[in-house]
Write a protein that holds these residues in place. Structure first.
Motif, short mmCIF file in Angstrom:
data_model
loop_
_atom_site.label_atom_id
_atom_site.label_comp_id
_atom_site.label_asym_id
_atom_site.label_seq_id
_atom_site.Cartn_x
_atom_site.Cartn_y
_atom_site.Cartn_z
N GLU A 25 5.87 -5.22 12.37
CA GLU A 25 4.43 -5.40 12.24
C GLU A 25 3.79 -5.35 13.62
OE1 GLU A 25 3.34 -9.00 10.18
OE2 GLU A 25 3.26 -7.93 8.26
N ILE A 79 0.65 -3.03 7.39
CA ILE A 79 0.60 -4.26 6.60
C ILE A 79 1.14 -3.86 5.22
CG2 ILE A 79 -1.94 -3.97 6.31
CD1 ILE A 79 -2.03 -7.05 5.98
N ASN A 121 0.94 -5.09 -0.03
CA ASN A 121 -0.32 -5.82 -0.21
C ASN A 121 -0.58 -6.24 -1.65
OD1 ASN A 121 -1.92 -5.43 2.54
ND2 ASN A 121 -0.77 -3.57 2.13
N ASP A 139 1.08 -0.05 0.87
CA ASP A 139 1.03 -0.44 2.29
C ASP A 139 -0.20 0.21 2.91
OD1 ASP A 139 3.60 -1.44 1.74
OD2 ASP A 139 4.50 0.50 2.24
N GLY A 157 -2.66 -2.05 9.43
CA GLY A 157 -2.92 -3.43 9.85
C GLY A 157 -3.71 -3.47 11.15
#
Ligand SMILES: [Zn+2]
Length: 487
Positions: free
Chosen positions: A261, A320, A323, A338, A341
């Motif tokens: 991430e 991210i 979700n 996805d 982010g």
């Protein structure tokens, strides 16, 4: 009067015809003579080095055949599933087990006209044209004949997994593999002397994933078995991974890859890493601080291994994931839920690279951001750690995932050009699970040549240096990757 009207009408339609180019013609995406010259003379004919992808090595080893176009296109392609869902298509036609490949394909064909201006529209037709030689536009009316034509071709030898790779003149592919993988398919291909290099890539994400103690414990068990080192503390974890790293290296691996991430670069001591390991292995949920510290320790240790072996380390950051909880529970990860982010990374990325560089142990590195807002951040950060040992040692990676389309590619190329050296760029990769996505390299090369062609046409680059610019296109298309990775 009638004659005048007729003449006007005819000349207007000729004009219109001239203005409207044929879709995906020979000069697709190439707007002027310089761009066309660069692409056709300096890029189109070069082989492909696909240094990051997710092809299943078993399919290559077994030279998989695809039953039909529906299976080839829709099995596992979450880009297409996302578009279908957005077009109101029921999930059973995306991932459902109760529908046939033909039914799924029909729903995809219904969706294709609605994908105009999405890169899926161009990729679909590029694949039809380059893989199958089909010139037709895919829509509900043409779907049945296209399905039959392509499905028939898929039965021919040139359309197996290996056949498709050869068709696109692929020279090297690097798959994405877990440290516990036995790499038997890679070995088989090597022993057989398959002419395309199929090399593994070391992706140790699971060895860092302490946020889920149960999964982590199971992974540690697997790692212990495969490495022959009983992993009972942080030291033995690193020792076991080192053994596997060596095994990967002996199997031809020259790259690592991390899906993260964000960057982790907390201060840590071996004693702290040890305490956190003990906590997670005895089933405790870790605090955010512990997780971050542990990932920092792992990322650093793994980076040292890559440096020792002279590998290139890759970092794909900024997604991210998962979700949509409802679909996560239904389908699991990597099913098209996805997105981009907005993690803050500059300071940690700087510390991560600096800690390695200070000790003279920073490996060749490629940084891929998913948020296009980070383009300039990454391009300038790369500049901080260029040390004159290898041209383009720290690379700003090609437009990734949501960004590997015309605008995303142009933006990445522009940031890299303005803040670094475009000429030293190792270029494109497919990042794909599909054997028919090699036209992405063509797409990238056309965008690159068009960008340089535009500059030449506007007098922003000297036409007297055409030979050098041609060489630069050749390098970015092929030679830079060849020299940089040393396969
Ligand atoms: Zn990838």
């Amino acid at each position: 009067m009638i004659v005048t009207w007729y003449v006007c009408f005819v000349s207007e339609s000729i004009q219109k015809e001239q203005l409207m180019r044929e879709f995906i013609n020979e000069d697709f995406l190439l707007q002027d003579d310089a761009a066309r010259k660069l692409y056709h003379d300096h890029s189109a004919g070069l082989p492909i080095i696909d240094y990051h992808c997710h092809l299943n090595p078993e399919y290559i080893a077994n030279d998989r055949r695809f039953d039909n176009l529906g299976q080839l296109w829709l099995e596992g392609d979450h880009y297409k599933w996302r578009a279908m869902r957005a077009n109101g298509i029921s999930e059973k036609y995306c991932t459902g087990k109760e529908t046939t490949d033909r039914e799924k394909f029909a729903k995809w064909a219904d969706t294709v006209p609605f994908t105009m201006r999405n890169p899926l529209y161009a990729w679909t037709h590029l694949e039809l044209k380059r893989v199958f030689g089909v010139d037709k536009i895919l829509n509900p009316a043409t779907a049945p004949e296209i399905y039959e034509e392509c499905t028939a071709l898929l039965q021919e030898p040139g359309f197996s997994a290996r056949g498709l790779m050869k068709k696109f003149r692929v020279e090297v592919v690097c798959t994405t593999d877990d440290p516990v993988d036995d790499l038997k398919h890679h070995k088989r291909l090597r022993d057989e002397g398959f002419e395309i290099k199929v090399l593994p890539t070391w992706r140790p994400d699971k060895a860092m994933a302490v946020e889920d103690p149960e999964k982590f414990r199971n992974y540690i068990k697997q790692l212990s078995e495969v490495s022959g080192t009983e992993v009972k503390n942080f030291n033995s974890l690193i020792e076991a991974l080192r053994k596997r790293h060596l095994y990967f290296s002996e199997s031809g691996c020259r790259l690592s890859d991390h899906g993260i991430e964000q960057f982790y670069a907390d201060d840590y001591t071996p004693a702290e890493a040890e305490i956190i390991f003990k906590k997670v292995i005895s089933g405790n949920i870790l605090s955010e601080t512990d997780i971050s510290k542990f990932k920092s320790a792992m990322l650093h240790e793994l980076a040292l291994m890559d440096w020792e072996k002279g590998w290139t380390q890759q970092f794909h950051y900024g997604a991210i994931r998962n979700n949509n909880s409802r679909f996560m529970n239904l389908l699991g990860p990597d099913a098209g839920f996805d997105s981009i982010g907005d993690f803050t990374v500059a300071k940690n990325l700087s510390r991560f690279l600096d800690r390695l560089d200070m000790n003279g142990k920073l490996a060749k590195t490629i940084l891929y951001n998913l948020n296009p807002g980070d383009n300039e951040l990454v391009a300038t950060m790369a500049g901080n750690f260029q040390d004159g040992t290898v041209p383009g040692k720290i690379q700003f990676g090609s437009g990734w995932w949501f960004l590997d389309q015309e605008t995303g590619i142009i933006n990445q190329l522009n940031s890299l050009s303005l803040l670094g050296l475009l000429s030293r760029f190792v270029g494109m990769l497919t990042d794909s699970r599909s054997f028919v996505s090699y036209p992405r390299h063509e797409y990238f090369r056309r965008v690159l040549c068009n960008l340089l062609g535009e500059d030449l046409a506007k007098g922003k680059l000297p036409s007297s240096e055409m030979a050098f610019i041609g060489k630069m296109v050749e390098d970015i298309s092929y030679y830079n990757a060849k020299n940089y990775f040393g396969f």
